[in-house]
Design a protein around this motif. Sequence first.
Motif, PDB file in Angstrom:
ATOM      1  N   LEU A 113      32.593  44.092  39.783  1.00  0.00           N
ATOM      2  CA  LEU A 113      33.649  45.105  39.740  1.00  0.00           C
ATOM      3  C   LEU A 113      35.018  44.526  40.032  1.00  0.00           C
ATOM      4  O   LEU A 113      36.027  45.010  39.531  1.00  0.00           O
ATOM      5  CB  LEU A 113      33.303  46.225  40.737  1.00  0.00           C
ATOM      6  CG  LEU A 113      32.072  47.064  40.382  1.00  0.00           C
ATOM      7  CD1 LEU A 113      31.762  48.050  41.502  1.00  0.00           C
ATOM      8  CD2 LEU A 113      32.271  47.803  39.066  1.00  0.00           C
ATOM      9  N   LYS A 114      35.093  43.491  40.875  1.00  0.00           N
ATOM     10  CA  LYS A 114      36.382  42.898  41.236  1.00  0.00           C
ATOM     11  C   LYS A 114      36.698  41.634  40.428  1.00  0.00           C
ATOM     12  O   LYS A 114      37.720  41.005  40.660  1.00  0.00           O
ATOM     13  CB  LYS A 114      36.391  42.568  42.724  1.00  0.00           C
ATOM     14  CG  LYS A 114      36.303  43.802  43.620  1.00  0.00           C
ATOM     15  CD  LYS A 114      36.428  43.418  45.089  1.00  0.00           C
ATOM     16  CE  LYS A 114      36.377  44.661  45.977  1.00  0.00           C
ATOM     17  NZ  LYS A 114      36.499  44.318  47.425  1.00  0.00           N
ATOM     18  N   THR A 115      35.814  41.295  39.516  1.00  0.00           N
ATOM     19  CA  THR A 115      36.033  40.099  38.698  1.00  0.00           C
ATOM     20  C   THR A 115      37.088  40.380  37.631  1.00  0.00           C
ATOM     21  O   THR A 115      37.006  41.385  36.924  1.00  0.00           O
ATOM     22  CB  THR A 115      34.730  39.661  38.013  1.00  0.00           C
ATOM     23  OG1 THR A 115      33.758  39.366  39.019  1.00  0.00           O
ATOM     24  CG2 THR A 115      34.951  38.428  37.156  1.00  0.00           C
ATOM     25  N   ILE A 116      38.064  39.500  37.525  1.00  0.00           N
ATOM     26  CA  ILE A 116      39.102  39.594  36.485  1.00  0.00           C
ATOM     27  C   ILE A 116      38.802  38.544  35.422  1.00  0.00           C
ATOM     28  O   ILE A 116      38.768  37.347  35.721  1.00  0.00           O
ATOM     29  CB  ILE A 116      40.509  39.400  37.071  1.00  0.00           C
ATOM     30  CG1 ILE A 116      40.808  40.519  38.092  1.00  0.00           C
ATOM     31  CG2 ILE A 116      41.558  39.385  35.963  1.00  0.00           C
ATOM     32  CD1 ILE A 116      42.177  40.405  38.719  1.00  0.00           C
ATOM     33  N   LEU A 117      38.591  38.984  34.202  1.00  0.00           N
ATOM     34  CA  LEU A 117      38.240  38.107  33.087  1.00  0.00           C
ATOM     35  C   LEU A 117      39.484  37.732  32.301  1.00  0.00           C
ATOM     36  O   LEU A 117      40.400  38.545  32.127  1.00  0.00           O
ATOM     37  CB  LEU A 117      37.225  38.792  32.171  1.00  0.00           C
ATOM     38  CG  LEU A 117      35.923  39.260  32.845  1.00  0.00           C
ATOM     39  CD1 LEU A 117      35.071  40.032  31.859  1.00  0.00           C
ATOM     40  CD2 LEU A 117      35.156  38.073  33.408  1.00  0.00           C
TER      41      LEU A 117
END
Length: 1012
Positions: free
Chosen positions: A92-96
């Motif tokens: 959920l907090k991963t920025i791709l």
Amino acid sequence: RAADSGRENSDLCGRLFRHFPYQLSKCSSNSFNYVKHPLTARLTMIFFLCLQVILILTKLYDYNLGSITESSLWRSTDYGTTYEKLNDKVGLKTILSYLYVCPTNKRKIMLLTDPEIESSLLISSDEGATYQKYRLNFYIHSMLFHPKQEDWILAYSQDQKLYSSVEFGRRWLLLQETVTPNRFYWSRMGTSKEPDIVHLETKTVDGHAQYITCRMQNCSEAVRSKPFPGYIDSDSLIVQDDYVFVQLTSGGRPHYYVSYWRNAFSQMKFPKYALPKDMHVISTDENQVFAAVQEWNQNDTYNLYISDTRGVYFTLALENVKSSRDLEGNVMIDLYEVAGIKGMFLANKKIDNQVKTFITYNKGRDWHLLQAPDTDLRGNPIHCLLPYCSLHLHLKVSENPYTSGNIASRDTAPGIIVASGNIGSELSDQDISMFVSSDAGNTWRQIFEEEHSVLYLDQGGVLVAMKHTSLPIRHLWLSFDEGRSWSKYSFTSIPLFVDGVLGEPGEETLIMTVFGHFSHRSEWQLVKVDYKSIFDRRCAEDDYRPWQLHSQGEACIMGAKRIYKKRKSEKKCMQGKYAGAMASQPCVCTEADFDCDYGFERHSNGQCLPAFWYNPSTLSKDCSLGQSYLNSTGYRKVVSNNCTDGVREQYTAKPQQCPGKAPRGLRVVTSDGTLTSEQGHNVTFLMQLEEVLKYLAFVPIVLNSAPVFWSVSYPSQFCVVCPLEHVHLSLPFVTTKNKEVNATAVLWPSQVGTLIYIWWFGNNTEPLITLEGNIAFTFSAEGMNTITVQVSAGNTILQDTKTIAVYEQFRSLRLSFSPNLDEYNPDIPEWRRDVSRVIKIALVEVSIPNKHILVAILPGLPTSAELFILPYNDATGGNRQTAEDLQQISEVLAQKLNQNSIQFDLKPGVRIFVHAAHLTAAPLIDVTPSHSGSAMLMLLSVVFVGLAVFVIYKFKRKIPGINVYAKMQNEKDQEMVSPGSQNESIPNVPQRELMTPEQLVDEKLETRPIGK
């Protein structure tokens, strides 16, 4: 560069898609209703994985923070009808930041996280349904997938390191440091023995660029290879198909080298005086190189050249093709390769400051203007007569995947071309309309009066057009008969600001996606449009008709007759997979199937004749005694041309035995290209010789005071110092007998350490050795004499030879030329020698004996020359000509020149006229009223002396502009003045000027008169 298009399957998709801000919505296939998806992202990447699965990565960019603050991953399994948000599956907090799809297995997906937060990979093997996360100890800048092995990947880091993986990114190995950005390539299957070979451009410790190859799991110094000896120019390595290209600048000029099928490199041979400033590889299809070259006298245009199979010898295909630069400064050539028809190109050529569109069907052998439509959109007749009026097209292809650009064609729809342009005398940015051709450019129809984006669906069976406008729209246009008629459809009930249109890759479906927004403040929308319901069946065999490719009625194109399947215009059925060509039949070879060979030019009568700088008897450099070479007929068959029999045997080069030749072209290099070595280290020297060895001698080599001996073909001494690149011997063309001649060796670069000069005069068997670059010598024998200087600088020896005419008396005449010669004068010694030879041939053709004349083009502009009239013994061995004989020949020459009888063709369509120059003397002093009486007395004295000189020379100068030279006791000062006097040293060149050796020589010569 266009050559970089060969970097297929890299991170190109990611870099093209990431910049375009879109929000998502969808619509049903038939009713065109839309459903908005409440996404908040602004940057979008879209990938079609198969006929049903679509992955979309969206990112929210905060302009205040200057970074991405949020990302979302969306997945559709019903071709965009519904989407599922996958943020919980990737974190959920991963920025791709990027999304990659394996080109050989689209089930395999790779996601990169934002390197400013963390450096990780997320890998999926089930079309993006589930993911596994892997940490990285470096930051990935770009990736390059292997063209065959789905798990092999190269990753380039932000600190210029290259990593390799054989497990689809799960484990990485550091392959090489200091790799040039975007200059790493996989080997091509068939050209390399091993599929895991990697081609790299790397930097050495001292900053030089070099080309190396190694295995993807081991690139240590012990196992790597260096296919190109020495260094190359930075950012110049290109590996594309069967070819490898590098650039090396020497003597202030770039030189280009090519390797075919990974064999040894050869220098690319363009016409002798092309003198390229820049080169771009356009295409390497079908075992041939298509290159755009900017020559020394071009600024905003390029010349197109096409090569032989090895990519070594190039001939001109089209001159002055328009060029421009994109926002990033990359050169854009106005050349378009038509998809689906091999050998077909469109190009915009600049002629007298006007840009016109030309078309070729045979890879540039013949070019024609485009015939304008007979009627406009309303059926009114168009009066447009070739060559004064024609159709002109804009040829820029969009790098934005959501727009179609100015022109479009498809491999699966051969013969259909859609482009924007105008009708008139030249290409214009005003009054742009849309045009379509369904017969490969032979005829055109106007379809819209404004620019539109055109999408190909169902293998070109359906064309979709949307207007280019800044206003919102709700309609699009459909054509089911290759653009002959168009129907208007509504794709949304609310007008939409359209930002792009995207079709499914392969163009076998009837689904398209429209991106846009309802207002400048609204969310971005994605609209899915499916046209399948328009067709009720698939096409059957009787729904097609045969269509023969032709060029203005000529059916034989590239040596074959090709027939394609086209759907009948009255049939409304879905085509599905591309049927391809129905049949191909070879044609009998004619002259039209052959291009001019290297060194030959096509003239108005269609014949290929030698260029002024080319000697057809020149043998190949690879030709040695006992071998054979191909003796050109002046023609070579266009590569990939399939014609048979006919004139093929007549125009094909014939094998011929190589004659014996004296050794020449000795060159010594080190195996690693360096010019220094530490004490105690082994140094391998490579001896290169252009011609066969005949004589051997032992030569001492001094390395750190330790002599090394080996046998070579020419006695010389070598030491490891800075390289010498060019030597030019400067001396007068003609001199009088028993007069001292000054010869100067001009070097490039000028500072190369300790030098040894070895001078050979005439037939003397013993040379003179000096440490100075100039020498004085006296010739006692009349006739043509040679002076050769060899300059030894470290491990380099270069030489130059010049010929000087020595006579007791001779005459000279200054020549001028028609102004168009200046446009082709690069002002270098080689060009002056070649043009001098051509002028001499033109003079001989008007009954002037060959042995009587010597022509020398002078440095500088405007172009001028000195014509020397020389005495010689007649065929019977009698006395040579007297002064009266020379005077008579001079009068004949002057008469011919004044009648414009002396002319020559520099190239096809460029005729040069030779004239006798009439010189005007400048005033000796300023004769204004303010001068004193003493000044006036001085003027009268000068005038008196001038009259006396005139009386003395009255009978010697009967023809204006002709000078008399005679060796007399009372005329010791009348001789040719050497371009370099005895007390002058080798000129020093400031680094800021960066002058070539030819420019050095010319600057020297321009300050010296060639005659008294």
